[in-house]
Design an enzyme around this catalytic site. Structure first.
Site, PDB file in Angstrom:
ATOM      1  N   GLY A   1       0.821  -1.206   0.000  1.00 31.86           N
ATOM      2  CA  GLY A   1       0.000   0.000   0.000  1.00 31.86           C
ATOM      3  C   GLY A   1       0.851   1.250   0.000  1.00 31.86           C
ATOM      4  O   GLY A   1       0.549   2.227  -0.683  1.00 31.86           O
TER       5      GLY A   1
ATOM      6  N   GLY B   1       0.171   1.411  -3.737  1.00 28.94           N
ATOM      7  CA  GLY B   1      -1.146   2.020  -3.487  1.00 28.94           C
ATOM      8  C   GLY B   1      -1.092   3.534  -3.528  1.00 28.94           C
ATOM      9  O   GLY B   1      -1.926   4.183  -4.183  1.00 28.94           O
TER      10      GLY B   1
ATOM     11  N   CYS C   1     -16.576  -7.154   7.233  1.00 30.21           N
ATOM     12  CA  CYS C   1     -16.885  -5.773   7.611  1.00 30.21           C
ATOM     13  C   CYS C   1     -18.324  -5.622   8.099  1.00 30.21           C
ATOM     14  O   CYS C   1     -18.618  -4.751   8.916  1.00 30.21           O
ATOM     15  CB  CYS C   1     -16.615  -4.817   6.444  1.00 30.21           C
ATOM     16  SG  CYS C   1     -17.412  -5.307   4.915  1.00 30.21           S
TER      17      CYS C   1
ATOM     18  N   GLU D   1     -13.549  -1.756  15.422  1.00 31.30           N
ATOM     19  CA  GLU D   1     -13.681  -2.989  14.643  1.00 31.30           C
ATOM     20  C   GLU D   1     -12.535  -3.936  14.991  1.00 31.30           C
ATOM     21  O   GLU D   1     -11.363  -3.591  14.833  1.00 31.30           O
ATOM     22  CB  GLU D   1     -13.658  -2.657  13.153  1.00 31.30           C
ATOM     23  CG  GLU D   1     -13.914  -3.849  12.276  1.00 31.30           C
ATOM     24  CD  GLU D   1     -14.056  -3.484  10.810  1.00 31.30           C
ATOM     25  OE1 GLU D   1     -14.980  -3.985  10.168  1.00 31.30           O
ATOM     26  OE2 GLU D   1     -13.238  -2.695  10.306  1.00 31.30           O
TER      27      GLU D   1
END
Length: 478
Positions: free
Chosen positions: A205, A209, A284, A385
């Site tokens: 990333g 990314g 998710c 999360e």
């Protein structure tokens, strides 16, 4: 394979190695051993891919919708032809049980290409409003950056409508689970798309990314992943006012109302365990906060414990009957273990599980299925999360408090409501600020829009809404 294993970049219709020659190792979730490797793309590799996508864009945008639809259908067929191979790879990359992996991680994304083909054929690209012709045109060059938990599903949710709508693209899959996308690129290669329409970049990333997000020739970034990474991408993309679609984290509430009879309550609580622990909690939309009437807290704990002990013990994901495999990486094990320790430190009541490695699993990325009860909504485990098999049970005293708890999160991706009264369930569902909510176990609908409120992101995937994300709107007055 159609290429040397060190050449996993697919740019302008050709396989090649990274300009640096660097490789990224990929590990098997079941035993921690090296599974394979991919090329680690440089900024120059990304530049080549973006320019290839730019060069091929206009011709692909001008290609008749029927031809683009047929290309998507060839990709779907190729995925089904190699379904067993893909399922084996994704099981090892993510830890999802093999039988489920085939159905969910391979056949669902194959279907997404067929559905995108249908939208390409039936979409009304032009309409007349007064003296204007309103035209929908492909947005241009799309950079898609995808996560490791449902690798092909998340790729298909971007790639299928992008290609079907006439965009060209660069895909960067997560470095934890990139091997399935290499197979997908082989399938695209065999499907005969024009050079440069689809480009695969494997890499980090930080290097690949960021180069994609910063590139001036990229028109749109579609990202699925963590909220922290999403914030970074949105801020970088703002430099060139790119269109951005973000599908980020969730902390989804499962609101069980107080009017269920004992048999219904039992069934609903067991269903809640399944929807929290799907893919070892690496989902998710996982229903990680179970909201139950305070008077039902003890029965809920008892049912949850029975369900987990009888059906959700950790197991090797290729073994028949196993529902809870390992996590995808050692980083995930460390993260989940930290959250379990935080839950204990913040005085949530540990009902089941804990931070220790499960017995009998010396290798692989296994954690114990864990349940906390008497969780208050201000605790870390109720707000952040976790992305592992950790369920929080939160008691409430009345319907208004349940709604307040459900909405008391920075996220708004998904949720569920259960009631013996369908109208009541729908009324409560309308009060919960999430992009998706299931009422009394409503089935997943692949044509329904998918995406979040608040810090769960913006933009929608799937169905017609997902197709339209990749189109610009032009009005021509006459």
């Amino acid at each position: 394979m159609a290429h040397h294993p060190d050449k996993t970049l697919f740019i302008d219709g050709r396989w090649r190695a990274s300009g640096s020659g660097d490789l990224i190792d990929v590990f098997d979730s079941t035993n921690g051993e090296k599974l394979g490797h991919v090329s680690s793309a440089t900024g120059d590799d990304v530049n080549d891919a973006v320019l290839a996508a730019r060069r091929s864009f206009q011709a692909w945008a001008d290609t008749p919708a029927e031809e683009r639809a047929l290309a998507c259908e060839r990709i779907a067929t190729g995925m089904r032809d190699r379904a067993d191979e893909l399922a084996d790879i994704i099981t090892r990359e993510t830890g999802m049980p093999r039988k489920l992996c085939l159905a969910v991680q391979v056949l669902v994304p194959a279907d997404a290409f067929d559905r995108a083909a249908n939208h390409a054929r039936t979409f009304e690209y032009e309409q007349e409003i007064g003296n204007s012709i309103v035209v929908h045109e492909p947005v241009g060059v799309v950079a898609a950056i995808t996560p490791w938990n449902y690798p092909l599903i998340q790729i298909a949710a971007k790639m299928a409508p992008a290609l079907a709508s006439g965009c060209t693209m660069i895909l960067k899959p997560a470095q934890v689970a990139p091997l399935d996308s290499v197979v997908l690129a082989e399938i695209v290669d065999e499907a005969g798309l024009p050079d440069g329409v689809f480009n695969l970049i494997t890499g980090t990333g930080r290097t690949a990314g960021e180069a994609m997000v910063d590139h001036p020739e990229v028109d749109m970034v579609s990202f699925t992943g963590s909220t922290s990474a999403g914030k970074l991408i949105a801020s970088r993309a703002a430099g060139s006012i790119k269109r951005v679609s973000l599908e980020l984290g969730g902390k989804s509430p499962n609101v069980i109302l107080d009017d269920l009879g004992p048999e219904e309550f039992d069934k609903v609580v067991r269903d809640g365990v399944a929807k929290c622990y799907m893919n070892s909690g690496q989902t998710c939309t996982a229903l990680t906060r179970m909201l139950v009437p305070r008077s039902m807290l003890e029965p809920a704990e008892r049912i949850v414990t029975d369900e987990i002990e009888s059906k959700y013990q950790p197991g090797e994901p290729f073994t028949k009957g196993v529902r809870l495999g390992p996590l995808a990486s050692q980083d995930q094990v460390d993260t989940v273990t930290d959250y379990v320790n935080k839950g204990i430190a913040e005085n949530a009541r540990l009902v089941l599980g804990g931070p220790e490695r499960p017995e009998g699993f010396d290798d692989g990325y296994y954690v114990k299925p864990t349940v906390f009860s008497e969780v208050s909504n201000d605790m870390t485990i109720a707000q952040e999360e976790i992305f592992g098999p950790v369920l929080s049970i939160l008691p409430y005293d009345n319907e208004d408090e349940a709604v307040a708890i459900a909405n008391g999160s920075p996220y708004g991706l998904a949720g569920a409501v259960w009631s013996s009264d369908q109208e009541r369930a729908e009324r409560v569902a309308r009060r919960i600020r999430t992009g998706r909510i299931d009422i009394n176990g409503g089935a997943f609908n692949p044509e329904a829009p998918f995406g979040g409120y608040k810090q769960s992101g913006y933009g929608r995937e799937n169905g017609l809404f997902g197709f339209e994300e990749f189109l610009e709107v032009k009005s021509m007055q006459r």
